[in-house]
Design an enzyme around this catalytic site. Sequence first.
Site, short mmCIF file in Angstrom:
data_model
loop_
_atom_site.label_atom_id
_atom_site.label_comp_id
_atom_site.label_asym_id
_atom_site.label_seq_id
_atom_site.Cartn_x
_atom_site.Cartn_y
_atom_site.Cartn_z
N ASP A 191 -11.27 -42.97 -27.85
CA ASP A 191 -11.29 -41.62 -27.30
C ASP A 191 -10.52 -40.72 -28.24
O ASP A 191 -9.35 -40.95 -28.51
CB ASP A 191 -10.64 -41.61 -25.91
CG ASP A 191 -10.61 -40.21 -25.31
OD1 ASP A 191 -11.68 -39.69 -24.97
OD2 ASP A 191 -9.52 -39.62 -25.23
N GLU A 275 -17.22 -41.54 -28.83
CA GLU A 275 -18.00 -40.54 -28.14
C GLU A 275 -18.61 -39.61 -29.18
O GLU A 275 -17.95 -39.24 -30.14
CB GLU A 275 -17.08 -39.75 -27.21
CG GLU A 275 -17.76 -39.30 -25.97
CD GLU A 275 -16.75 -38.93 -24.89
OE1 GLU A 275 -17.18 -38.36 -23.89
OE2 GLU A 275 -15.55 -39.19 -25.07
N ASP A 356 -6.71 -40.63 -21.28
CA ASP A 356 -7.34 -40.98 -22.56
C ASP A 356 -7.68 -42.47 -22.64
O ASP A 356 -8.72 -42.86 -23.14
CB ASP A 356 -6.43 -40.60 -23.73
CG ASP A 356 -6.15 -39.10 -23.74
OD1 ASP A 356 -7.01 -38.35 -23.25
OD2 ASP A 356 -5.07 -38.70 -24.22
#
Length: 414
Positions: A191, A275, A356
């Site tokens: 992340d 991501e 996170d």
Amino acid sequence: MQLRYNYRAYPDAAQRRALASAFGCARVVWNDCLRDRKEAHAAGLPYVKSAELSRLRITQAKRTQERAWLAEVSAVVLQQSLRDLDTAYKNFFDSLKGKRQGRKVSPPRYKSKKDTRQSIRLNTNAFSLQDDGTVYVAKVGGLKTKWSRRLPAAPTSLTVTKDSCGRYFLSFVVDTEPDILPEVETDAGIDLGLSAFAVLSDGRKIDSPRFLRRAEKKLKRLQRELSRKVKGSKNRAKARIKVARQHAKVADRRRDFHHKASTQIIRDSQAVYVEDLAVSGLGRTRLAKSVHDAGWSAFVGMLEYKAALHGRTFAKVDRAFPSSQVCSVCGFRDGPKPLHVRRWMCGECGTVHDRDHNAARNVLFEGRRIVAAGRAETLNACGAPVRRAHVPAQRVEAGSPRKGQTTQAGIPGL
Ligand SMILES: [Zn+2]
């Protein structure tokens, strides 16, 4: 796969003059050819072919009085400039037709003497590595070069650039074989955040190093000082150079940090999932500054090519995937959470999550799912790879460099 290796070069005064005229000539050919194509387009005429431009804007132009100086530089530089323009157009057309992934490519732009980065490209006809350690560039001479690491193979092309603080760099493209690392058991979801630079699914946190944050702070201060100086004044010119130097320092340090972090992650994990950030979307919001400063896309690009280089799996998780809303323990979707909420408790199973870390774990699970699905599809599709990470061709200098874009460095520690 093709990789870039960058080295600093130290041309002497005569070589700097020769390079300046090569940069200028390449720019003029680019702009002349671009103008012809734009005018043809505006007049409803067909796209001007490169062969015609080469004849008109290079060969014939050299014989005219106003472009006679084109003959002073290597013809390879001029031809390459036209070829780069062709590539820039191709990327633009492919992007228009939807043949190209990623964000929209804008049409080629005119180059300016004031661009922060000047460059020429050469193929092996116009440069060679000398036994004395210099790099011979046609019509420029042997450039003194700092070989910070070994070139793994003979380079196929060379880009010479000068950045905004007057430093020269040689960037070689080298064809290399993948260097497959021994397999490891672990895989990692990542992340990318604003509070920590990155959080891994195993709970590890990577903070931006303090020296980088300090350098960024100083850059902000210098930029403030620059904005207060009177336009056109000597003090403003001085302040601008200071900003450019600090900019380069920050960019170098950040890139170095990205290289170290990405190499570490790729060595430690057999598969890496991140991501697919809509950085260009976030860039328009209030977070813009810190988002771009963090340089996520450069970092993700490094992960991607290092994964390909070392035989690791790499996948991007769809940006629509709600990594920060879903509980990574029970899968309950708890709804969106404002950015200031760093910890939350799952309304279903009661687990207390670090925002996170939870997101990184979700990215891991989603990444595993995508890759597993991709493998299944691969089998169905007669072995055609489906969602396998493609090997990113290292950026080639086609098109106009965007303002503020810095040169890309090679890969330390490989
Ligand atoms: Zn839960």
